[in-house]
Design a protein around this motif. Sequence first.
Motif, PDB file in Angstrom:
ATOM      1  N   MET A  78      28.935   8.049  21.773  1.00 13.62           N
ATOM      2  CA  MET A  78      28.578   9.455  21.221  1.00 13.62           C
ATOM      3  C   MET A  78      29.470  10.376  21.583  1.00 13.62           C
ATOM      4  N   LEU A  79      29.843  11.365  20.580  1.00  8.29           N
ATOM      5  CA  LEU A  79      30.842  12.205  20.822  1.00  8.29           C
ATOM      6  C   LEU A  79      30.291  13.726  21.585  1.00  8.29           C
ATOM      7  N   ILE A  80      31.185  14.247  22.098  1.00  8.37           N
ATOM      8  CA  ILE A  80      30.757  15.411  22.929  1.00  8.37           C
ATOM      9  C   ILE A  80      30.162  16.442  21.990  1.00  8.37           C
ATOM     10  N   LYS A  81      30.652  16.499  20.861  1.00 13.74           N
ATOM     11  CA  LYS A  81      29.686  17.354  19.620  1.00 13.74           C
ATOM     12  C   LYS A  81      28.364  16.842  19.391  1.00 13.74           C
ATOM     13  N   GLU A  82      28.076  15.481  19.372  1.00  9.29           N
ATOM     14  CA  GLU A  82      26.774  15.256  19.029  1.00  9.29           C
ATOM     15  C   GLU A  82      25.826  15.504  20.175  1.00  9.29           C
ATOM     16  N   VAL A  83      26.142  15.366  21.323  1.00  5.32           N
ATOM     17  CA  VAL A  83      25.588  15.814  22.755  1.00  5.32           C
ATOM     18  C   VAL A  83      25.028  17.137  22.684  1.00  5.32           C
ATOM     19  N   GLU A  84      26.082  17.995  22.223  1.00  7.49           N
ATOM     20  CA  GLU A  84      25.964  19.377  22.392  1.00  7.49           C
ATOM     21  C   GLU A  84      24.982  19.785  21.268  1.00  7.49           C
ATOM     22  N   THR A  85      24.907  19.154  20.142  1.00  6.16           N
ATOM     23  CA  THR A  85      23.902  19.534  19.022  1.00  6.16           C
ATOM     24  C   THR A  85      22.535  19.202  19.333  1.00  6.16           C
ATOM     25  N   ILE A  86      22.057  18.037  20.340  1.00  5.06           N
ATOM     26  CA  ILE A  86      21.108  17.846  20.686  1.00  5.06           C
ATOM     27  C   ILE A  86      20.089  18.883  21.475  1.00  5.06           C
ATOM     28  N   LYS A  87      19.164  19.402  21.043  1.00  2.00           N
ATOM     29  CA  LYS A  87      18.265  20.724  21.700  1.00  2.00           C
ATOM     30  C   LYS A  87      17.445  19.998  22.697  1.00  2.00           C
ATOM     31  N   SER A  88      17.509  20.402  23.707  1.00  4.39           N
ATOM     32  CA  SER A  88      16.187  20.030  24.540  1.00  4.39           C
ATOM     33  C   SER A  88      14.835  20.560  23.995  1.00  4.39           C
ATOM     34  N   ILE A  89      14.037  19.619  24.312  1.00  5.06           N
ATOM     35  CA  ILE A  89      12.558  19.908  23.612  1.00  5.06           C
ATOM     36  C   ILE A  89      11.595  20.680  24.926  1.00  5.06           C
ATOM     37  N   LYS A  90      11.377  21.738  24.498  1.00 11.84           N
ATOM     38  CA  LYS A  90      10.539  22.513  25.594  1.00 11.84           C
ATOM     39  C   LYS A  90       9.009  22.220  25.430  1.00 11.84           C
ATOM     40  N   PRO A  91       8.502  22.098  26.583  1.00  8.68           N
ATOM     41  CA  PRO A  91       6.966  21.828  26.735  1.00  8.68           C
ATOM     42  C   PRO A  91       6.122  23.135  25.729  1.00  8.68           C
ATOM     43  N   LEU A  92       5.175  22.584  25.064  1.00 12.38           N
ATOM     44  CA  LEU A  92       4.243  23.646  24.688  1.00 12.38           C
ATOM     45  C   LEU A  92       3.568  24.431  25.630  1.00 12.38           C
ATOM     46  N   THR A  93       3.032  25.581  25.132  1.00 12.84           N
ATOM     47  CA  THR A  93       2.557  26.481  25.918  1.00 12.84           C
ATOM     48  C   THR A  93       0.891  25.917  25.750  1.00 12.84           C
ATOM     49  N   PRO A  94      -0.251  26.355  26.605  1.00  7.98           N
ATOM     50  CA  PRO A  94      -1.471  25.847  26.267  1.00  7.98           C
ATOM     51  C   PRO A  94      -2.087  26.102  24.753  1.00  7.98           C
ATOM     52  N   GLN A  95      -1.502  27.411  24.467  1.00  8.88           N
ATOM     53  CA  GLN A  95      -2.232  27.845  23.143  1.00  8.88           C
ATOM     54  C   GLN A  95      -1.366  27.157  22.125  1.00  8.88           C
ATOM     55  N   GLN A  96      -0.096  26.597  22.072  1.00 10.55           N
ATOM     56  CA  GLN A  96       0.390  25.847  21.239  1.00 10.55           C
ATOM     57  C   GLN A  96      -0.192  24.529  21.351  1.00 10.55           C
ATOM     58  N   GLN A  97      -0.382  23.873  22.282  1.00  8.35           N
ATOM     59  CA  GLN A  97      -1.056  22.732  22.424  1.00  8.35           C
ATOM     60  C   GLN A  97      -2.193  22.601  21.683  1.00  8.35           C
ATOM     61  N   ARG A  98      -3.046  23.622  22.012  1.00  7.81           N
ATOM     62  CA  ARG A  98      -4.366  23.842  21.286  1.00  7.81           C
ATOM     63  C   ARG A  98      -4.556  23.828  19.800  1.00  7.81           C
ATOM     64  N   ILE A  99      -3.377  24.460  19.273  1.00  8.59           N
ATOM     65  CA  ILE A  99      -3.399  24.601  18.015  1.00  8.59           C
ATOM     66  C   ILE A  99      -2.843  23.372  17.165  1.00  8.59           C
ATOM     67  N   ASP A 100      -1.733  22.440  17.967  1.00 11.12           N
ATOM     68  CA  ASP A 100      -1.446  21.388  17.650  1.00 11.12           C
ATOM     69  C   ASP A 100      -2.381  20.343  17.729  1.00 11.12           C
ATOM     70  N   THR A 101      -3.472  20.391  18.415  1.00 14.59           N
ATOM     71  CA  THR A 101      -4.504  19.271  18.681  1.00 14.59           C
ATOM     72  C   THR A 101      -5.311  19.411  17.499  1.00 14.59           C
TER      73      THR A 101
END
Length: 60
Positions: A1-24
Amino acid sequence: MLIKEVETIKSIKPLTPQQQRIDTLKQQVKRDQEAIKAERQRQQVAKAQQQLQRVRTIKP
């Protein structure tokens, strides 16, 4: 992997309880829609089978 590829990967944030409920709820709606579709198809097949059976009994 190139450094550029690693930098573009965004970390996945955990969903808030409200977002989890909507997703469910959205997932539940999709499951229910698929169940309705399957049930309608099952009923169509059953109706067609009954019609075939009637035709066979009428014409020996």
